[in-house]
Write a protein that holds these residues in place. Sequence first.
Motif, PDB file in Angstrom:
ATOM      1  N   CYS A   1      -0.007 -12.559   2.762  1.00  0.00           N
ATOM      2  CA  CYS A   1       0.836 -11.406   2.423  1.00  0.00           C
ATOM      3  C   CYS A   1       1.306 -10.672   3.669  1.00  0.00           C
ATOM      4  O   CYS A   1       0.793 -10.872   4.770  1.00  0.00           O
ATOM      5  CB  CYS A   1       0.077 -10.445   1.507  1.00  0.00           C
ATOM      6  N   ASP A   2       2.295  -9.839   3.444  1.00  0.00           N
ATOM      7  CA  ASP A   2       2.805  -8.915   4.462  1.00  0.00           C
ATOM      8  C   ASP A   2       2.658  -7.511   3.884  1.00  0.00           C
ATOM      9  O   ASP A   2       3.556  -7.027   3.187  1.00  0.00           O
ATOM     10  CB  ASP A   2       4.273  -9.235   4.766  1.00  0.00           C
ATOM     11  N   PRO A   3       1.522  -6.839   4.132  1.00  0.00           N
ATOM     12  CA  PRO A   3       1.274  -5.526   3.520  1.00  0.00           C
ATOM     13  C   PRO A   3       2.344  -4.507   3.907  1.00  0.00           C
ATOM     14  O   PRO A   3       2.926  -4.582   5.004  1.00  0.00           O
ATOM     15  CB  PRO A   3      -0.094  -5.120   4.081  1.00  0.00           C
ATOM     16  N   PRO A   4       2.619  -3.554   3.044  1.00  0.00           N
ATOM     17  CA  PRO A   4       3.611  -2.514   3.368  1.00  0.00           C
ATOM     18  C   PRO A   4       3.021  -1.490   4.326  1.00  0.00           C
ATOM     19  O   PRO A   4       2.302  -0.585   3.924  1.00  0.00           O
ATOM     20  CB  PRO A   4       3.905  -1.892   1.995  1.00  0.00           C
ATOM     21  N   TYR A   5       3.317  -1.647   5.633  1.00  0.00           N
ATOM     22  CA  TYR A   5       2.719  -0.733   6.602  1.00  0.00           C
ATOM     23  C   TYR A   5       3.671   0.337   7.094  1.00  0.00           C
ATOM     24  O   TYR A   5       3.419   1.000   8.087  1.00  0.00           O
ATOM     25  CB  TYR A   5       2.101  -1.496   7.781  1.00  0.00           C
ATOM     26  N   GLY A   6       4.792   0.509   6.418  1.00  0.00           N
ATOM     27  CA  GLY A   6       5.594   1.700   6.623  1.00  0.00           C
ATOM     28  C   GLY A   6       6.716   1.620   7.623  1.00  0.00           C
ATOM     29  O   GLY A   6       7.279   2.645   7.995  1.00  0.00           O
ATOM     30  N   VAL A   7       7.089   0.423   8.095  1.00  0.00           N
ATOM     31  CA  VAL A   7       8.215   0.310   9.008  1.00  0.00           C
ATOM     32  C   VAL A   7       9.497   0.054   8.219  1.00  0.00           C
ATOM     33  O   VAL A   7      10.429   0.843   8.223  1.00  0.00           O
ATOM     34  CB  VAL A   7       7.982  -0.803  10.047  1.00  0.00           C
ATOM     35  N   ARG A   8       9.553  -1.058   7.500  1.00  0.00           N
ATOM     36  CA  ARG A   8      10.714  -1.322   6.638  1.00  0.00           C
ATOM     37  C   ARG A   8      10.512  -0.751   5.240  1.00  0.00           C
ATOM     38  O   ARG A   8      11.489  -0.418   4.559  1.00  0.00           O
ATOM     39  CB  ARG A   8      10.977  -2.828   6.563  1.00  0.00           C
ATOM     40  N   ALA A   9       9.259  -0.671   4.802  1.00  0.00           N
ATOM     41  CA  ALA A   9       8.976  -0.125   3.472  1.00  0.00           C
ATOM     42  C   ALA A   9       7.574   0.464   3.479  1.00  0.00           C
ATOM     43  O   ALA A   9       6.664  -0.082   4.103  1.00  0.00           O
ATOM     44  CB  ALA A   9       9.085  -1.216   2.405  1.00  0.00           C
ATOM     45  N   GLY A  10       7.414   1.575   2.807  1.00  0.00           N
ATOM     46  CA  GLY A  10       6.108   2.206   2.708  1.00  0.00           C
ATOM     47  C   GLY A  10       5.335   1.714   1.510  1.00  0.00           C
ATOM     48  O   GLY A  10       5.905   1.258   0.519  1.00  0.00           O
ATOM     49  N   GLY A  11       4.014   1.801   1.591  1.00  0.00           N
ATOM     50  CA  GLY A  11       3.174   1.367   0.494  1.00  0.00           C
ATOM     51  C   GLY A  11       3.153   2.385  -0.644  1.00  0.00           C
ATOM     52  O   GLY A  11       3.284   3.589  -0.429  1.00  0.00           O
ATOM     53  N   ARG A  12       2.973   1.880  -1.862  1.00  0.00           N
ATOM     54  CA  ARG A  12       2.874   2.733  -3.035  1.00  0.00           C
ATOM     55  C   ARG A  12       1.661   2.312  -3.859  1.00  0.00           C
ATOM     56  O   ARG A  12       1.296   1.139  -3.903  1.00  0.00           O
ATOM     57  CB  ARG A  12       4.126   2.634  -3.908  1.00  0.00           C
ATOM     58  N   LYS A  13       1.040   3.280  -4.511  1.00  0.00           N
ATOM     59  CA  LYS A  13      -0.053   3.002  -5.427  1.00  0.00           C
ATOM     60  C   LYS A  13       0.174   3.792  -6.706  1.00  0.00           C
ATOM     61  O   LYS A  13       0.968   4.734  -6.750  1.00  0.00           O
ATOM     62  CB  LYS A  13      -1.399   3.382  -4.797  1.00  0.00           C
ATOM     63  N   SER A  14      -0.533   3.416  -7.755  1.00  0.00           N
ATOM     64  CA  SER A  14      -0.322   4.025  -9.062  1.00  0.00           C
ATOM     65  C   SER A  14      -0.831   5.459  -9.106  1.00  0.00           C
ATOM     66  O   SER A  14      -1.734   5.841  -8.383  1.00  0.00           O
ATOM     67  CB  SER A  14      -1.037   3.203 -10.143  1.00  0.00           C
ATOM     68  N   GLY A  15      -0.202   6.255  -9.988  1.00  0.00           N
ATOM     69  CA  GLY A  15      -0.734   7.591 -10.248  1.00  0.00           C
ATOM     70  C   GLY A  15       0.277   8.701 -10.178  1.00  0.00           C
ATOM     71  O   GLY A  15       0.285   9.574 -11.034  1.00  0.00           O
ATOM     72  N   GLY A  16       1.111   8.717  -9.187  1.00  0.00           N
ATOM     73  CA  GLY A  16       2.016   9.844  -9.025  1.00  0.00           C
ATOM     74  C   GLY A  16       1.313  11.018  -8.360  1.00  0.00           C
ATOM     75  O   GLY A  16       0.097  11.199  -8.487  1.00  0.00           O
ATOM     76  N   ARG A  17       2.064  11.835  -7.654  1.00  0.00           N
ATOM     77  CA  ARG A  17       1.463  12.949  -6.909  1.00  0.00           C
ATOM     78  C   ARG A  17       0.760  13.946  -7.831  1.00  0.00           C
ATOM     79  O   ARG A  17      -0.340  14.420  -7.536  1.00  0.00           O
ATOM     80  CB  ARG A  17       2.540  13.645  -6.074  1.00  0.00           C
ATOM     81  N   LYS A  18       1.377  14.271  -8.958  1.00  0.00           N
ATOM     82  CA  LYS A  18       0.789  15.275  -9.856  1.00  0.00           C
ATOM     83  C   LYS A  18      -0.513  14.773 -10.467  1.00  0.00           C
ATOM     84  O   LYS A  18      -1.484  15.529 -10.594  1.00  0.00           O
ATOM     85  CB  LYS A  18       1.786  15.644 -10.956  1.00  0.00           C
ATOM     86  N   LEU A  19      -0.545  13.480 -10.816  1.00  0.00           N
ATOM     87  CA  LEU A  19      -1.748  12.930 -11.422  1.00  0.00           C
ATOM     88  C   LEU A  19      -2.883  12.866 -10.408  1.00  0.00           C
ATOM     89  O   LEU A  19      -4.026  13.219 -10.716  1.00  0.00           O
ATOM     90  CB  LEU A  19      -1.452  11.537 -11.977  1.00  0.00           C
ATOM     91  N   LEU A  20      -2.572  12.441  -9.186  1.00  0.00           N
ATOM     92  CA  LEU A  20      -3.605  12.326  -8.170  1.00  0.00           C
ATOM     93  C   LEU A  20      -4.129  13.693  -7.735  1.00  0.00           C
ATOM     94  O   LEU A  20      -5.288  13.819  -7.345  1.00  0.00           O
ATOM     95  CB  LEU A  20      -3.058  11.559  -6.958  1.00  0.00           C
ATOM     96  N   LYS A  21      -3.282  14.713  -7.795  1.00  0.00           N
ATOM     97  CA  LYS A  21      -3.721  16.069  -7.425  1.00  0.00           C
ATOM     98  C   LYS A  21      -4.393  16.796  -8.579  1.00  0.00           C
ATOM     99  O   LYS A  21      -4.893  17.915  -8.399  1.00  0.00           O
ATOM    100  CB  LYS A  21      -2.519  16.879  -6.938  1.00  0.00           C
ATOM    101  N   GLY A  22      -4.393  16.200  -9.761  1.00  0.00           N
ATOM    102  CA  GLY A  22      -5.039  16.825 -10.913  1.00  0.00           C
ATOM    103  C   GLY A  22      -4.180  17.855 -11.620  1.00  0.00           C
ATOM    104  O   GLY A  22      -4.672  18.595 -12.478  1.00  0.00           O
ATOM    105  N   VAL A  23      -2.889  17.902 -11.284  1.00  0.00           N
ATOM    106  CA  VAL A  23      -1.995  18.858 -11.940  1.00  0.00           C
ATOM    107  C   VAL A  23      -1.811  18.488 -13.405  1.00  0.00           C
ATOM    108  O   VAL A  23      -1.721  19.359 -14.279  1.00  0.00           O
ATOM    109  CB  VAL A  23      -0.630  18.908 -11.210  1.00  0.00           C
ATOM    110  N   ILE A  24      -1.749  17.179 -13.670  1.00  0.00           N
ATOM    111  CA  ILE A  24      -1.649  16.703 -15.046  1.00  0.00           C
ATOM    112  C   ILE A  24      -2.805  15.738 -15.321  1.00  0.00           C
ATOM    113  O   ILE A  24      -3.381  15.168 -14.394  1.00  0.00           O
ATOM    114  CB  ILE A  24      -0.303  16.000 -15.320  1.00  0.00           C
TER     115      ILE A  24
END
Length: 490
Positions: free
Chosen positions: A313-336
């Motif tokens: 694999c070629d992991p997304p290390y943020g030069v041409r594309a940044g990495g993403r993971k599931s959840g969304g900012r609000k979910l990960l921060k506990g807002v929702i």
Amino acid sequence: MWYLCVFYHRLLDYRKPEVESLAELFGAFSKEEPTNNGDLKSNGSNSLEWKLPEHHHPDSPFHLVNLPSEEIARNVANRSILVKGIFELWGEGSSLEELEESIIKYPDERKQPYLTSDSTFKIAVDTFGKAISFEEQNERIRSFSYIPFKGRVNLKNPDHTFWLIETDNYGSSNGLPPIVGRKVFFGREIGAADRKLLPTYQLKSRTYLGPTAMDAEMAFLMANQAQAKPGRLVYDPFVGTGSILVAAAHYGAMTMGADIDIRVVRDGRGPDCNVWSNFKQYGLPTPIALLRADNNLPPWRSGLKEVFDAIICDPPYGVRAGGRKSGGRKLLKGVIDPYTVPDDKRTGHIPSTAPYSLVECVHDLLDLAAKMLVMGGRLVYFYPVLRDNESADTTFPEHPCFKLVATSEQMLSYRYSRVLLTMVKIGPYTEEIESAARIKHLEFKENHLKWLEEGNLHSAVFSPADIHLKESGDTKISKESKGKYRGKYV
């Protein structure tokens, strides 16, 4: 037996690791252990014996390599991407006169089987660092009258091909690695790379492409490092448009991929322009599955282990594309709170995602590989290196289950490069190993460069050069930091 290995003058750091991986694949090392599926795999501790011709620089395309048999040498050469040819060396010298003496001294019992009257042959002339005319080539070929060839000449499909390879007589910088004095080699071709497959698989003719599609040459190199072959299962957890899996499938491996973006793996750009169509374009077996999956929250059932023979694999290390993971900012921060998507909206639903830092991404990748690779399986992936001046942070991720067997660096700018890491699984995955890996991850995260966690590699790579130079106190880019000859940073 020692053979002359002539490389293409490009991707210099990748040359020896590719040959050693292929040599292991074709059985060059005796200390091998059976894996779960019956294949023989080394523990990663083996390496070939190499020598340089006299006065040659380590970046020279000419190397001598010790291989156990001609069959292995032929298989390595024919599959390699960077080997121009592997030859049984009959003679060498600094002049044609010295070459003649060397060839005459070469044992007759080694030469006679290829000089018989019932065989056909041809002599080819090649050069490095110079060009010679057609008349000069014919003159050099005629000079081999002292070799008792009894067979007929066949220029199109000979039984045996002999090569005269000549280097320039130079000692100053002329855009090539420094070689003091002229050198002439003569030998019988054992095998040669088939570079014709690269135009066939070139990206500009690919049906479905994304912004991070892997270059065809690099994808094939990665597949060779992973030792892809028929009967083995290769997985790419960041599959994108499938460029890496296309290369693995070319070598007969079964493939499987995953990506967090469901639009890539499910939709593409239509029914005739998607990941599947890339495989159909080349007549390759399609992947056994493409998953919408998050590397941070892997979908595998508990207890499932040792499924894949290789992960590339070629992991997304943020030069041409940044990495993403599931959840969304609000979910990960506990807002929702966590929610369930209604059945009537699942078909068109695009799950929310949040930023995924490289340090977390690599830890999850190593954990996945430790759990899902068979013993002796290979993990092959790119890792970024950011340079300040001549120094670079070369601390690579570690895991108790793996041994790092090869690193190949490709310079992409004067202060940024990517390194292809090849790791071999040497130990089983246990709860104790999982805890030890977590500790190593925390140490790595604490001691490594700040940009790994904060994700500012893109700005560091693409910001104007004078900003970095002012920070370092320099007024211009040092000429010494650049390559002095072609191919060094290609």
